[in-house]
Scaffold this motif. Structure first.
Motif, PDB file in Angstrom:
ATOM      1  N   PHE A   3     -36.333 -55.403  28.269  1.00 32.40           N
ATOM      2  CA  PHE A   3     -36.721 -54.754  27.019  1.00 32.40           C
ATOM      3  C   PHE A   3     -37.710 -55.594  26.214  1.00 32.40           C
ATOM      4  O   PHE A   3     -38.529 -55.052  25.482  1.00 32.40           O
ATOM      5  CB  PHE A   3     -35.469 -54.495  26.164  1.00 32.40           C
ATOM      6  N   TYR A   4     -37.658 -56.895  26.355  1.00 36.74           N
ATOM      7  CA  TYR A   4     -38.473 -57.758  25.510  1.00 36.74           C
ATOM      8  C   TYR A   4     -39.748 -58.204  26.244  1.00 36.74           C
ATOM      9  O   TYR A   4     -40.746 -57.497  26.233  1.00 36.74           O
ATOM     10  CB  TYR A   4     -37.632 -58.922  24.984  1.00 36.74           C
ATOM     11  N   GLY A   5     -39.754 -59.357  26.873  1.00 41.09           N
ATOM     12  CA  GLY A   5     -40.963 -59.832  27.534  1.00 41.09           C
ATOM     13  C   GLY A   5     -41.591 -58.838  28.489  1.00 41.09           C
ATOM     14  O   GLY A   5     -42.808 -58.612  28.467  1.00 41.09           O
ATOM     15  N   PRO A   6     -40.803 -58.203  29.388  1.00 47.28           N
ATOM     16  CA  PRO A   6     -41.391 -57.251  30.329  1.00 47.28           C
ATOM     17  C   PRO A   6     -42.051 -56.045  29.664  1.00 47.28           C
ATOM     18  O   PRO A   6     -42.858 -55.362  30.297  1.00 47.28           O
ATOM     19  CB  PRO A   6     -40.181 -56.816  31.174  1.00 47.28           C
ATOM     20  N   GLN A   7     -41.706 -55.765  28.413  1.00 44.44           N
ATOM     21  CA  GLN A   7     -42.364 -54.686  27.686  1.00 44.44           C
ATOM     22  C   GLN A   7     -43.298 -55.222  26.597  1.00 44.44           C
ATOM     23  O   GLN A   7     -43.669 -54.506  25.661  1.00 44.44           O
ATOM     24  CB  GLN A   7     -41.336 -53.733  27.067  1.00 44.44           C
ATOM     25  N   GLY A   8     -43.689 -56.485  26.715  1.00 42.89           N
ATOM     26  CA  GLY A   8     -44.681 -57.049  25.813  1.00 42.89           C
ATOM     27  C   GLY A   8     -44.168 -57.400  24.435  1.00 42.89           C
ATOM     28  O   GLY A   8     -44.963 -57.616  23.518  1.00 42.89           O
ATOM     29  N   GLN A  18     -43.117 -66.012  24.761  1.00 46.26           N
ATOM     30  CA  GLN A  18     -44.341 -65.212  24.846  1.00 46.26           C
ATOM     31  C   GLN A  18     -44.376 -64.434  26.146  1.00 46.26           C
ATOM     32  O   GLN A  18     -44.144 -64.988  27.225  1.00 46.26           O
ATOM     33  CB  GLN A  18     -45.570 -66.120  24.770  1.00 46.26           C
ATOM     34  N   PRO A  19     -44.654 -63.135  26.082  1.00 42.64           N
ATOM     35  CA  PRO A  19     -44.772 -62.332  27.303  1.00 42.64           C
ATOM     36  C   PRO A  19     -45.943 -62.809  28.161  1.00 42.64           C
ATOM     37  O   PRO A  19     -46.905 -63.391  27.656  1.00 42.64           O
ATOM     38  CB  PRO A  19     -45.031 -60.910  26.773  1.00 42.64           C
TER      39      PRO A  19
END
Length: 290
Positions: free
Chosen positions: A202-207, A213-214
């Motif tokens: 939900f976080y890095g993989p979706q920017g 930091q993604p």
């Protein structure tokens, strides 16, 4: 060849291990939701409910609406959970649980995901409904199955990989089309169609940037600007690609219906996401059973 007990795991009552239901509890039309609490939001519209079951985050209600038998089941979040639920539901339909033998007569299922999602295009408004014409898997799940290439669109995958400069350190993206019959059944002037990107988080993989930091930091911008022969990426979520890929490989139909509760480009979020989800449920049930 029969399946070993360690491969096809059953509960003491003969139900499949995680979903906790038996073959007679499964309808041919199956609505999947992520949130266990959303199961009741769907089944409360049924004319009658014949069976309820639950185990961990997987809740199942089977009943009838307008003379049509339906199962609604929660999967939890992520493609890993989809792998569990879809494998067990297909086993209920197409494996003899007593002998472990694959049945000679194939039973085809229809899966309709009713989920929430964030738009990746400025012109897709919050509180709208997106039907996924394709599922773009950034999660890697389908590569764990032999023959998965047969259901993928390699031309579109290659175009995407080249355009966004996809890192070779990540799993190769895969792309699978929706069921044409289900897409036509639920489409209307009140819906939008596009490619749905499925992330493994939900976080890095979706920017999303919190403390970490993604990589790449501009993943959303790359997804938003991608366009191949008029096909663009409409939204981001966490299940659609696995649903489309596994259903296609198993010979089932699948469609993902997305309530847009956020617009990632504009930074907007729905002021009443519950109302948006309820409207999507009512719309989909009407289309499915009329």
């Amino acid at each position: 060849m029969s399946k070993a007990a360690s491969e096809l795991v059953l509960n003491a009552d003969g139900s499949v291990y995680h979903c906790n239901i038996r073959p007679e509890h499964l309808a041919d039309t199956i609505i999947t939701v992520g949130d266990p609490n959303r199961v009741e939001k769907v089944s409360r519209h049924f004319d009658s409910i014949e069976h309820k079951a639950s185990k961990r985050e997987i809740v199942t209600h089977t009943g009838t609406l307008n003379g049509q038998r339906l199962t609604v089941i929660s999967t939890g979040m992520g493609t890993d959970n989809i792998d569990i639920v879809f494998s067990e539901l297909d086993a209920l339909a197409n494996i003899n649980l007593e002998t472990g033998q694959i049945k000679e007569d194939f039973r085809k299922l229809s899966f309709i995901r009713l989920g929430t999602s964030g738009a990746l295009q400025a012109d897709i408004p919050v509180d709208s409904v997106v039907l996924s014409s394709h599922g773009l898997g950034l999660d890697g799940l389908l590569h764990y199955y032999v023959g998965s290439e047969a259901v993928m669109n390699k031309e579109l995958e290659d175009a995407f990989i080249k355009y966004v400069d996809w890192s070779p350190n990540k799993s190769r993206p895969y792309l699978v089309e929706a069921s044409t019959s289900l897409l036509n059944k639920l489409a209307s002037e009140n819906t939008i169609q596009g490619i749905t990107a499925t992330a493994c988080g939900f976080y890095g993989p979706q920017g999303r940037y919190l403390r970490l930091q993604p990589n790449p930091a501009d993943i959303n911008e790359r997804l938003t600007s991608f366009n191949h022969n008029g096909l663009r990426i409409s939204n981001f979520e966490m299940e659609t690609s696995a649903i489309y890929g596994l259903a296609a490989m198993m010979g089932h139909d699948a469609l993902s219906v997305n309530a847009i509760v956020a617009n990632r480009i504009l930074g907007e979020f729905s002021t009443d996401s519950y109302k948006t989800v309820d409207a999507m449920i009512e719309y989909s049930l009407e289309k499915l059973t009329k």
